[in-house]
Design a protein around this motif. Structure first.
Motif, mmCIF file in Angstrom:
data_model
loop_
_atom_site.group_PDB
_atom_site.id
_atom_site.type_symbol
_atom_site.label_atom_id
_atom_site.label_comp_id
_atom_site.label_asym_id
_atom_site.label_seq_id
_atom_site.Cartn_x
_atom_site.Cartn_y
_atom_site.Cartn_z
ATOM 1 N N MET A 1 0.716 -1.155 -0.064
ATOM 2 C CA MET A 1 0.253 -0.020 -0.069
ATOM 3 C C MET A 1 0.899 1.339 -0.090
ATOM 4 O O MET A 1 1.719 1.286 1.070
ATOM 5 C CB MET A 1 -0.873 -0.030 1.178
ATOM 6 C CG MET A 1 -2.345 -0.936 0.891
ATOM 7 S SD MET A 1 -2.885 -1.253 2.499
ATOM 8 C CE MET A 1 -2.044 -3.065 2.556
ATOM 9 N N THR A 2 0.664 1.951 -0.919
ATOM 10 C CA THR A 2 1.430 3.170 -0.988
ATOM 11 C C THR A 2 0.937 4.577 -0.048
ATOM 12 O O THR A 2 -0.189 4.514 0.256
ATOM 13 C CB THR A 2 1.440 3.909 -2.454
ATOM 14 O OG1 THR A 2 0.096 4.100 -3.010
ATOM 15 C CG2 THR A 2 2.113 3.048 -3.570
ATOM 16 N N GLN A 3 1.916 5.341 0.216
ATOM 17 C CA GLN A 3 1.556 6.464 1.033
ATOM 18 C C GLN A 3 0.306 7.374 0.509
ATOM 19 O O GLN A 3 0.506 7.792 -0.669
ATOM 20 C CB GLN A 3 2.634 7.344 1.346
ATOM 21 C CG GLN A 3 2.459 8.438 2.310
ATOM 22 C CD GLN A 3 2.475 7.794 3.779
ATOM 23 O OE1 GLN A 3 2.968 6.827 4.233
ATOM 24 N NE2 GLN A 3 1.285 8.142 4.373
ATOM 25 N N ALA A 4 -0.749 7.687 0.989
ATOM 26 C CA ALA A 4 -1.635 8.557 0.587
ATOM 27 C C ALA A 4 -1.234 9.872 0.490
ATOM 28 O O ALA A 4 -0.488 10.488 1.299
ATOM 29 C CB ALA A 4 -2.983 8.575 1.663
ATOM 30 N N LYS A 5 -1.784 10.744 -0.613
ATOM 31 C CA LYS A 5 -1.432 11.951 -0.741
ATOM 32 C C LYS A 5 -1.884 13.059 0.216
ATOM 33 O O LYS A 5 -2.603 12.533 0.935
ATOM 34 C CB LYS A 5 -2.026 12.510 -2.081
ATOM 35 C CG LYS A 5 -1.195 12.081 -3.252
ATOM 36 C CD LYS A 5 -1.873 12.909 -4.666
ATOM 37 C CE LYS A 5 -2.176 11.655 -5.731
ATOM 38 N NZ LYS A 5 -3.230 12.098 -6.375
ATOM 39 N N GLU B 1 -6.158 6.450 3.259
ATOM 40 C CA GLU B 1 -6.038 5.106 2.596
ATOM 41 C C GLU B 1 -7.065 4.210 3.359
ATOM 42 O O GLU B 1 -6.831 3.936 4.510
ATOM 43 C CB GLU B 1 -4.590 4.515 2.343
ATOM 44 C CG GLU B 1 -4.682 3.043 1.844
ATOM 45 C CD GLU B 1 -4.616 3.226 0.296
ATOM 46 O OE1 GLU B 1 -4.448 4.207 -0.399
ATOM 47 O OE2 GLU B 1 -4.715 2.000 -0.153
ATOM 48 N N LEU B 2 -8.160 3.697 2.875
ATOM 49 C CA LEU B 2 -9.169 2.809 3.694
ATOM 50 C C LEU B 2 -8.871 1.404 2.890
ATOM 51 O O LEU B 2 -8.520 1.252 1.634
ATOM 52 C CB LEU B 2 -10.345 3.221 3.172
ATOM 53 C CG LEU B 2 -10.850 4.528 3.855
ATOM 54 C CD1 LEU B 2 -11.869 5.138 3.165
ATOM 55 C CD2 LEU B 2 -11.310 4.197 5.503
ATOM 56 N N VAL B 3 -8.719 0.430 3.738
ATOM 57 C CA VAL B 3 -8.635 -1.003 3.429
ATOM 58 C C VAL B 3 -9.540 -1.674 4.151
ATOM 59 O O VAL B 3 -9.970 -1.509 5.276
ATOM 60 C CB VAL B 3 -7.280 -1.639 3.823
ATOM 61 C CG1 VAL B 3 -6.085 -1.080 2.944
ATOM 62 C CG2 VAL B 3 -6.800 -1.357 5.228
ATOM 63 N N TYR B 4 -10.142 -2.614 3.402
ATOM 64 C CA TYR B 4 -11.266 -3.447 3.923
ATOM 65 C C TYR B 4 -10.966 -5.042 3.827
ATOM 66 O O TYR B 4 -10.435 -5.573 3.045
ATOM 67 C CB TYR B 4 -12.554 -3.288 3.127
ATOM 68 C CG TYR B 4 -12.968 -1.817 3.042
ATOM 69 C CD1 TYR B 4 -13.236 -1.017 4.054
ATOM 70 C CD2 TYR B 4 -12.603 -1.038 1.710
ATOM 71 C CE1 TYR B 4 -13.566 0.493 3.985
ATOM 72 C CE2 TYR B 4 -12.857 0.331 1.654
ATOM 73 C CZ TYR B 4 -13.648 1.037 2.765
ATOM 74 O OH TYR B 4 -13.906 2.366 2.766
ATOM 75 N N ARG C 1 -15.056 -6.217 2.958
ATOM 76 C CA ARG C 1 -14.679 -6.026 1.653
ATOM 77 C C ARG C 1 -15.484 -6.531 0.605
ATOM 78 O O ARG C 1 -15.835 -5.719 -0.278
ATOM 79 C CB ARG C 1 -13.269 -6.761 1.593
ATOM 80 C CG ARG C 1 -12.581 -6.961 0.191
ATOM 81 C CD ARG C 1 -11.450 -7.766 0.140
ATOM 82 N NE ARG C 1 -11.677 -9.268 0.759
ATOM 83 C CZ ARG C 1 -12.103 -10.315 0.121
ATOM 84 N NH1 ARG C 1 -12.657 -9.991 -0.793
ATOM 85 N NH2 ARG C 1 -12.117 -11.399 0.827
ATOM 86 N N GLU C 2 -16.048 -7.618 1.049
ATOM 87 C CA GLU C 2 -17.192 -8.125 -0.261
ATOM 88 C C GLU C 2 -18.395 -7.412 -0.479
ATOM 89 O O GLU C 2 -18.929 -7.116 -1.311
ATOM 90 C CB GLU C 2 -17.586 -9.511 0.201
ATOM 91 C CG GLU C 2 -16.476 -10.590 0.068
ATOM 92 C CD GLU C 2 -16.975 -12.034 0.593
ATOM 93 O OE1 GLU C 2 -16.386 -12.954 0.053
ATOM 94 O OE2 GLU C 2 -18.151 -12.354 1.066
ATOM 95 N N ASP D 1 -11.287 -3.974 -2.268
ATOM 96 C CA ASP D 1 -10.447 -4.072 -0.888
ATOM 97 C C ASP D 1 -9.966 -2.635 -0.469
ATOM 98 O O ASP D 1 -9.183 -2.991 0.548
ATOM 99 C CB ASP D 1 -9.576 -5.248 -1.314
ATOM 100 C CG ASP D 1 -8.516 -4.795 -2.273
ATOM 101 O OD1 ASP D 1 -8.660 -3.820 -3.011
ATOM 102 O OD2 ASP D 1 -7.725 -5.967 -2.669
ATOM 103 N N SER D 2 -9.776 -1.740 -1.329
ATOM 104 C CA SER D 2 -9.338 -0.561 -0.627
ATOM 105 C C SER D 2 -9.647 0.729 -1.369
ATOM 106 O O SER D 2 -10.318 0.352 -2.679
ATOM 107 C CB SER D 2 -7.703 -0.546 -0.655
ATOM 108 O OG SER D 2 -7.304 -0.605 -2.246
ATOM 109 N N GLU D 3 -9.642 1.737 -0.877
ATOM 110 C CA GLU D 3 -9.905 3.033 -1.670
ATOM 111 C C GLU D 3 -9.272 4.288 -1.124
ATOM 112 O O GLU D 3 -8.994 4.055 -0.022
ATOM 113 C CB GLU D 3 -11.543 3.273 -1.710
ATOM 114 C CG GLU D 3 -12.285 3.631 -0.285
ATOM 115 C CD GLU D 3 -13.692 3.342 -0.716
ATOM 116 O OE1 GLU D 3 -14.120 3.999 -1.730
ATOM 117 O OE2 GLU D 3 -14.382 3.105 0.353
#
Lengths: 91, 168
Positions: free
Chosen positions: A1-5, A10-13, A18-19, A24-26
């Protein structure tokens, strides 16, 4: 996962969160008044029906901020990695 | 000394046990626990299981658990190996190992590793049934209670619990 601007989170599910969200992320721009875990979940749930459905059962959600479990009052800041998932079932 | 590993391939039980044994020559007691995938849930037949984890946080939490339990029970060594991905009935899911001077610490340490792992490490199980349906396994309150029994009243005064006072 890269660093958010700057200004983004950064959201991860995981698992059924997730389903239900279908991802799985946004990465989202964090509004200025969203400064805690509780406010973040309220704000996310208002985005669309997928988010509302996935985040409806608040008592069954666990949140981690930067990979540490966080309660509803935990602060949320731009650049954070925030995970939302159900209670864990390993072992 | 502790070690943790999350692996996407089957756990090689024989080599894990042999390796842990060889690394802990000074220990008088070694305990292994292996958690294994069941093929049934009541009347329903489970054909496969998927194990998802949160990369990064999961490994960090397992390392914290291993070190916490090692220090608390004065273990020489503690190890956690956990499977992820798709597996079938009979496959090992998790292996924990403890090495100590005496058996009581080794047994108690292995139980504490499992109790903490089940309630703290970010893993999720999804069961796939023979009839084509699937479901995410629900967390159990009994697991939470099992983990709570290791939280000793003594901890609130800053005194470390001792296994001979609190072992179940």
């Amino acid at each position: 996962m890269t660093q958010a601007k700057t200004g983004e989170i950064e959201l991860v599910y995981f698992a059924w969160v997730r389903e239900r969200l279908g991802r799985d992320s946004e990465r989202l721009a964090l509004p200025g008044d969203v400064d805690s875990v509780a406010r973040l979940i309220d704000w996310l749930a208002a985005i669309d029906t997928d988010h509302a459905d996935a985040l409806a059962a608040r008592e069954r959600l666990v949140v981690a901020v930067n990979r540490e479990r966080a309660g509803p009052d935990h602060p949320v800041r731009a650049g954070d990695e925030i995970a939302v998932f159900p209670p864990v079932t390993g072992g | 000394m502790t070690a943790i590993r999350v692996c996407a391939t089957p756990i090689d039980l024989a080599s894990e046990i042999a390796d842990f044994f060889a690394r802990n020559e000074g220990a008088g007691a070694i305990v292994h626990f292996i958690g294994r995938m069941r093929g049934t849930d009541g009347d329903a037949r489970i054909v496969a299981m998927e194990l998802e984890h949160y990369p990064g946080m999961c490994e960090a939490e397992l390392a914290r658990i291993a070190e916490e339990v090692r220090a608390r029970f004065s273990l020489d060594d503690a190890r956690i190996v956990h499977r992820i991905g798709r597996m079938t009935a009979g496959d090992p899911i998790v292996l924990v190992a403890t090495a100590a001077r005496h058996r009581r610490e080794a047994f108690a340490g292995a139980e504490a590793l499992m109790d903490f792992l089940k309630t703290r490490a970010p893993f999720w199980k999804k069961e796939h049934f023979a009839d084509g349906t699937s479901r995410w396994v629900e967390a159990r309150e009994s697991d939470e209670r099992a983990a709570q029994r290791w939280v000793l009243p003594a901890e609130s005064t800053g005194v470390k619990g001792r296994v001979d006072e609190e072992a179940p």
